[in-house]
Design a protein around this motif. Structure first.
Motif, short mmCIF file in Angstrom:
data_model
loop_
_atom_site.label_atom_id
_atom_site.label_comp_id
_atom_site.label_asym_id
_atom_site.label_seq_id
_atom_site.Cartn_x
_atom_site.Cartn_y
_atom_site.Cartn_z
N ALA A 283 1.19 -0.92 0.28
CA ALA A 283 -0.44 -0.16 0.05
C ALA A 283 0.45 1.42 -0.06
CB ALA A 283 -0.72 -0.27 1.38
N VAL A 284 0.32 2.40 -1.60
CA VAL A 284 0.75 3.41 -0.46
C VAL A 284 0.61 4.83 -0.92
CG1 VAL A 284 2.94 4.94 -1.91
CG2 VAL A 284 3.08 2.51 -2.37
N VAL A 285 0.10 5.61 0.14
CA VAL A 285 -1.06 6.92 0.29
C VAL A 285 0.09 7.75 0.03
CG1 VAL A 285 -2.75 7.72 0.64
CG2 VAL A 285 -2.77 5.34 0.93
N ARG A 286 -0.77 8.84 -1.61
CA ARG A 286 -0.26 9.86 -1.37
C ARG A 286 -1.16 11.53 -1.05
NH1 ARG A 286 2.29 7.37 -5.65
NH2 ARG A 286 4.51 6.37 -4.94
N ARG A 287 -0.36 11.82 -0.42
CA ARG A 287 -1.40 13.27 -0.71
C ARG A 287 -0.74 14.25 -1.45
NH1 ARG A 287 -1.18 18.62 1.85
NH2 ARG A 287 0.62 18.45 2.99
N VAL A 288 -1.07 14.60 -2.48
CA VAL A 288 -0.89 15.60 -4.22
C VAL A 288 -0.89 17.24 -3.97
CG1 VAL A 288 -0.65 13.98 -4.88
CG2 VAL A 288 -2.07 14.65 -5.26
N ARG A 289 -0.31 17.98 -3.95
CA ARG A 289 -0.74 19.40 -4.90
C ARG A 289 -0.15 19.53 -5.65
NH1 ARG A 289 -2.44 23.70 -1.23
NH2 ARG A 289 -1.83 25.57 -1.29
N GLY A 290 -1.24 19.89 -6.33
CA GLY A 290 -1.52 20.48 -7.42
C GLY A 290 -0.67 19.31 -8.31
N ASP A 291 0.86 18.99 -9.05
CA ASP A 291 1.82 17.93 -9.12
C ASP A 291 2.79 17.30 -8.29
OD1 ASP A 291 0.14 17.66 -12.09
OD2 ASP A 291 1.95 18.67 -13.12
N ALA A 292 2.63 18.03 -7.03
CA ALA A 292 4.16 17.27 -6.33
C ALA A 292 3.17 16.77 -5.14
CB ALA A 292 4.27 19.14 -5.53
N VAL A 293 3.78 15.96 -4.62
CA VAL A 293 3.71 15.44 -3.76
C VAL A 293 4.05 15.93 -2.84
CG1 VAL A 293 4.33 13.18 -2.34
CG2 VAL A 293 4.44 12.97 -4.68
N ALA A 294 2.88 15.68 -1.36
CA ALA A 294 2.99 16.62 -0.13
C ALA A 294 3.51 15.80 1.33
CB ALA A 294 2.03 17.76 0.39
N ASP A 295 2.87 14.98 0.93
CA ASP A 295 2.78 13.61 2.09
C ASP A 295 3.17 12.18 1.21
OD1 ASP A 295 3.48 15.27 4.04
OD2 ASP A 295 1.01 14.96 4.39
N GLU A 296 3.56 11.05 2.10
CA GLU A 296 3.40 10.53 1.43
C GLU A 296 4.18 8.96 2.51
OE1 GLU A 296 5.46 7.49 -2.42
OE2 GLU A 296 7.32 7.38 -0.69
N ILE A 297 2.75 7.68 2.75
CA ILE A 297 2.97 6.65 3.67
C ILE A 297 3.01 5.39 2.54
CG2 ILE A 297 1.49 5.92 5.22
CD1 ILE A 297 0.24 8.02 6.03
N THR A 298 3.40 4.49 3.18
CA THR A 298 3.42 2.90 2.75
C THR A 298 3.71 1.82 4.29
OG1 THR A 298 6.55 3.12 2.79
CG2 THR A 298 5.19 3.74 0.71
N GLY A 299 3.05 1.38 3.50
CA GLY A 299 2.82 -0.11 4.28
C GLY A 299 2.45 -1.25 3.93
N ALA A 300 1.83 -2.59 4.76
CA ALA A 300 1.45 -3.37 3.99
C ALA A 300 -0.33 -3.04 4.37
CB ALA A 300 1.28 -4.48 5.12
N LEU A 301 -0.81 -2.70 5.01
CA LEU A 301 -1.90 -1.87 5.56
C LEU A 301 -2.26 -0.49 5.62
CD1 LEU A 301 -5.71 -2.58 4.71
CD2 LEU A 301 -4.64 -3.50 7.87
N ILE A 302 -3.29 0.42 4.64
CA ILE A 302 -3.17 1.45 5.08
C ILE A 302 -4.48 1.63 4.78
CG2 ILE A 302 -3.06 4.11 4.30
CD1 ILE A 302 -0.13 3.60 3.31
N VAL A 303 -5.80 2.61 6.14
CA VAL A 303 -6.67 2.46 6.09
C VAL A 303 -6.68 4.01 6.00
CG1 VAL A 303 -9.44 1.87 7.64
CG2 VAL A 303 -7.61 0.63 7.25
N TYR A 304 -8.11 4.32 5.27
CA TYR A 304 -8.20 5.82 5.62
C TYR A 304 -9.21 6.32 6.20
CZ TYR A 304 -9.01 10.23 2.76
OH TYR A 304 -9.35 11.70 2.19
N ASP A 305 -9.80 6.90 6.56
CA ASP A 305 -10.95 8.03 6.77
C ASP A 305 -11.35 8.97 5.77
OD1 ASP A 305 -13.64 8.50 7.92
OD2 ASP A 305 -12.78 7.28 10.13
N ASN A 306 -12.29 9.19 4.99
CA ASN A 306 -12.61 10.15 4.47
C ASN A 306 -13.35 11.10 5.30
OD1 ASN A 306 -11.75 9.89 1.50
ND2 ASN A 306 -13.20 8.61 1.34
N ARG A 307 -14.04 11.43 6.63
CA ARG A 307 -14.47 12.07 6.91
C ARG A 307 -13.78 12.80 8.10
NH1 ARG A 307 -19.42 8.43 8.91
NH2 ARG A 307 -20.60 7.88 6.79
N SER A 308 -12.54 12.14 8.43
CA SER A 308 -11.57 12.59 9.22
C SER A 308 -10.34 13.63 9.08
CB SER A 308 -11.21 11.87 10.96
OG SER A 308 -11.19 10.30 10.78
#
Length: 217
Positions: free
Chosen positions: A134-159
């Motif tokens: 699993a790889v999850v990024r927060r992008v701003r325009g074309d730039a990567v602001a934050d990146e998280i990698t691991g075996a499992l990532i759970v993303y809560d859209n609300r919070s």
């Protein structure tokens, strides 16, 4: 995949998340709120099967699911509608073609992007589970602001809180969790697509989760 047991890897994961939480700001910008009331649209190259009685659809071959700004791409996808009108999607990729996810945030020019071997989306809880490599990024325009990698990532859209764990299915050979945080000033300058007044807001993580993927019943 095996359920992780207390180990040096999980201890490092917890420490990593604790350090990350200490670095992140408390302010949060939520994912695109308007998406929750948008219809689900699905298309595929090789067709699929529609079970009207059980409100279940199965698609194969470059499947694309969209719901407002949310976009989900996979080789196979099982989508169900619950009796109260919510949707659950179980998506899987294949070698060299992981599942892809993207959704806009309520910050101009920002989005959440992610890839994984499998993905589970639940519109009731508004959560996304990225399972395996699993790889999850927060992008701003074309730039990567934050990146998280691991075996499992759970993303809560609300919070916009991320739970992450390491293990054998992490993209890193050692099974470690990895987080990359770009300096705020740098990410704001690189993401020229967004107004300067909207400063980038970092993500939050929480290390409480199980790594075994849920299976459709």
């Amino acid at each position: 995949m095996p359920t992780p047991t207390p180990s040096s890897t999980s201890a490092r994961s917890l420490l990593c998340c604790a350090c990350l939480a200490a670095l992140l700001a408390s302010g949060l910008a939520r994912a695109e709120k308007a998406d929750r009331n948008k219809p689900v649209n699905i298309s595929s190259e090789r067709g699929g099967r529609l079970d009207v009685v059980n409100q279940r659809t199965e698609f194969n071959g470059n499947v694309i699911l969209s719901k407002g700004s949310m976009l989900l791409k996979a080789e196979r996808m099982d989508v169900r509608e619950t009796s109260d009108g919510y949707h659950q999607a179980y998506a899987s990729g294949e070698t060299g073609k992981p599942v892809q996810f993207r959704q806009a945030r309520d910050v101009a020019g920002e989005a959440i992007e992610g890839t994984a071997d499998q993905l589970e989306y639940d519109s009731r809880s508004d959560t996304v589970r990225f399972v395996g490599n699993a790889v999850v990024r927060r992008v701003r325009g074309d730039a990567v602001a934050d990146e998280i990698t691991g075996a499992l990532i759970v993303y809560d859209n609300r919070s916009e809180v991320f739970s992450v764990d390491g293990g054998l299915a992490s993209p890193h050979p050692s099974g470690r969790v990895r987080v990359v945080l770009m300096p705020r000033a740098a990410s704001a300058a690189e993401g020229s697509a967004a107004p300067a007044a909207s400063a980038p807001l970092p993500l939050q993580t929480s290390p409480t989760l199980q790594t075994s993927p849920r299976k459709p019943s």
